[in-house]
Write a protein that holds these residues in place. Sequence first.
Motif, PDB file in Angstrom:
ATOM      1  N   ILE A  30       9.290 -68.886 -27.546  1.00  0.00           N
ATOM      2  CA  ILE A  30      10.301 -69.921 -27.754  1.00  0.00           C
ATOM      3  C   ILE A  30      10.324 -70.340 -29.224  1.00  0.00           C
ATOM      4  CG2 ILE A  30      10.969 -72.277 -27.185  1.00  0.00           C
ATOM      5  CD1 ILE A  30      11.484 -70.399 -24.911  1.00  0.00           C
ATOM      6  N   ARG A  31       9.128 -70.477 -29.818  1.00  0.00           N
ATOM      7  CA  ARG A  31       9.045 -70.895 -31.222  1.00  0.00           C
ATOM      8  C   ARG A  31       9.685 -69.868 -32.154  1.00  0.00           C
ATOM      9  NH1 ARG A  31       8.045 -76.309 -31.397  1.00  0.00           N
ATOM     10  NH2 ARG A  31       6.414 -76.838 -29.878  1.00  0.00           N
ATOM     11  N   GLU A  32       9.488 -68.584 -31.861  1.00  0.00           N
ATOM     12  CA  GLU A  32      10.123 -67.541 -32.667  1.00  0.00           C
ATOM     13  C   GLU A  32      11.640 -67.671 -32.606  1.00  0.00           C
ATOM     14  OE1 GLU A  32       8.271 -63.305 -32.704  1.00  0.00           O
ATOM     15  OE2 GLU A  32       7.782 -64.171 -30.770  1.00  0.00           O
ATOM     16  N   VAL A  40      18.967 -76.038 -34.073  1.00  0.00           N
ATOM     17  CA  VAL A  40      19.096 -76.487 -32.685  1.00  0.00           C
ATOM     18  C   VAL A  40      17.725 -76.857 -32.121  1.00  0.00           C
ATOM     19  CG1 VAL A  40      21.124 -75.041 -32.343  1.00  0.00           C
ATOM     20  CG2 VAL A  40      18.873 -74.158 -31.697  1.00  0.00           C
ATOM     21  N   SER A  41      17.727 -77.574 -31.015  1.00  0.00           N
ATOM     22  CA  SER A  41      16.489 -78.043 -30.395  1.00  0.00           C
ATOM     23  C   SER A  41      15.887 -76.986 -29.478  1.00  0.00           C
ATOM     24  CB  SER A  41      16.759 -79.311 -29.581  1.00  0.00           C
ATOM     25  OG  SER A  41      17.587 -79.001 -28.466  1.00  0.00           O
ATOM     26  N   LEU A  42      14.632 -77.214 -29.095  1.00  0.00           N
ATOM     27  CA  LEU A  42      13.979 -76.331 -28.126  1.00  0.00           C
ATOM     28  C   LEU A  42      14.728 -76.336 -26.804  1.00  0.00           C
ATOM     29  CD1 LEU A  42      10.163 -77.014 -28.701  1.00  0.00           C
ATOM     30  CD2 LEU A  42      11.391 -74.899 -29.167  1.00  0.00           C
ATOM     31  N   ARG A  47      18.139 -73.538 -22.772  1.00  0.00           N
ATOM     32  CA  ARG A  47      19.429 -73.380 -22.079  1.00  0.00           C
ATOM     33  C   ARG A  47      20.048 -72.013 -22.379  1.00  0.00           C
ATOM     34  NH1 ARG A  47      20.305 -79.112 -23.189  1.00  0.00           N
ATOM     35  NH2 ARG A  47      21.352 -78.558 -25.158  1.00  0.00           N
ATOM     36  N   ASP A  48      19.907 -71.575 -23.627  1.00  0.00           N
ATOM     37  CA  ASP A  48      20.398 -70.237 -23.977  1.00  0.00           C
ATOM     38  C   ASP A  48      19.683 -69.161 -23.163  1.00  0.00           C
ATOM     39  OD1 ASP A  48      22.169 -71.251 -25.834  1.00  0.00           O
ATOM     40  OD2 ASP A  48      20.843 -70.925 -27.550  1.00  0.00           O
TER      41      ASP A  48
END
Length: 258
Positions: A30-32, A40-42, A47-48
């Motif tokens: 997720i961080r990558e 954009v936020s985590l 959601r993506d």
Amino acid sequence: MLKTKRGTKILNIRQERIKEYIEKNGVATIRELQALHPEVSLMTIHRDLDLLEGKGVLVKFRGGAKSVRHAGDPEFTVRMRENNSEKLVIAEKAMSLLVPHTSIFLDASTTNLTLARNLPDMHLNIITTGPSIAIELCRLHNPTVTLCCGLVNHKSLAVSGYNTLEMMEKVNIDMAFIGVSGCSAEAGFTCGTEADAMVKRLAIKKAHTSVVMGGVEKFNRLMPYTFATLDDVDYMVTNGTVPAVFGELAKNAGVKIL
């Protein structure tokens, strides 16, 4: 979100980029993915990924996602041809931890097969989920070798499943030696299949001392299933210098790095 004339959702530029990145690399944290789009936020990244998973593009797992075309670990015979000198360095370090007349567990990793091929003829009670490892140990006279029952994975040459776990519940382990397919400060120690993760997790739970083993290249790799974190293990055996952040976290968790 862009739409077709019929109202069907299609991917926006950010989602297309995430899709391409995961397809190219096989897996990603997720961080990558957030680093690709720091604006954009985590939550937006999650959601993506939910949208892409719904379209069958990828599979989400804890801390990241993998491409549906990502096959996990390569076959055992392929892995045995890779980094053999590094595996030997790791195996020799791991063997320095052995104590005669104790019970040890060896999972079916190629590093443990290297360990078995170089193990001195000492009195040990060895439990393994690797048929190849059990056969290799037959060259020795002093160890007592127990091969766990279970379903054989033709790709990894490992046994797993209900019968394997039931058998392992009944044994006592002084020291478990566990191979890793990937590791990171964020995701912990990871492997390619849920069945393999269950075996590794149980071995660590049963063992008085747990030793995870992997080359420095594993720090650049993330696999779908986390079977342990730094808080779960006692030693990390590798063939080089670990990333600074990981080393600091290991020190704080009391994990010794060899």
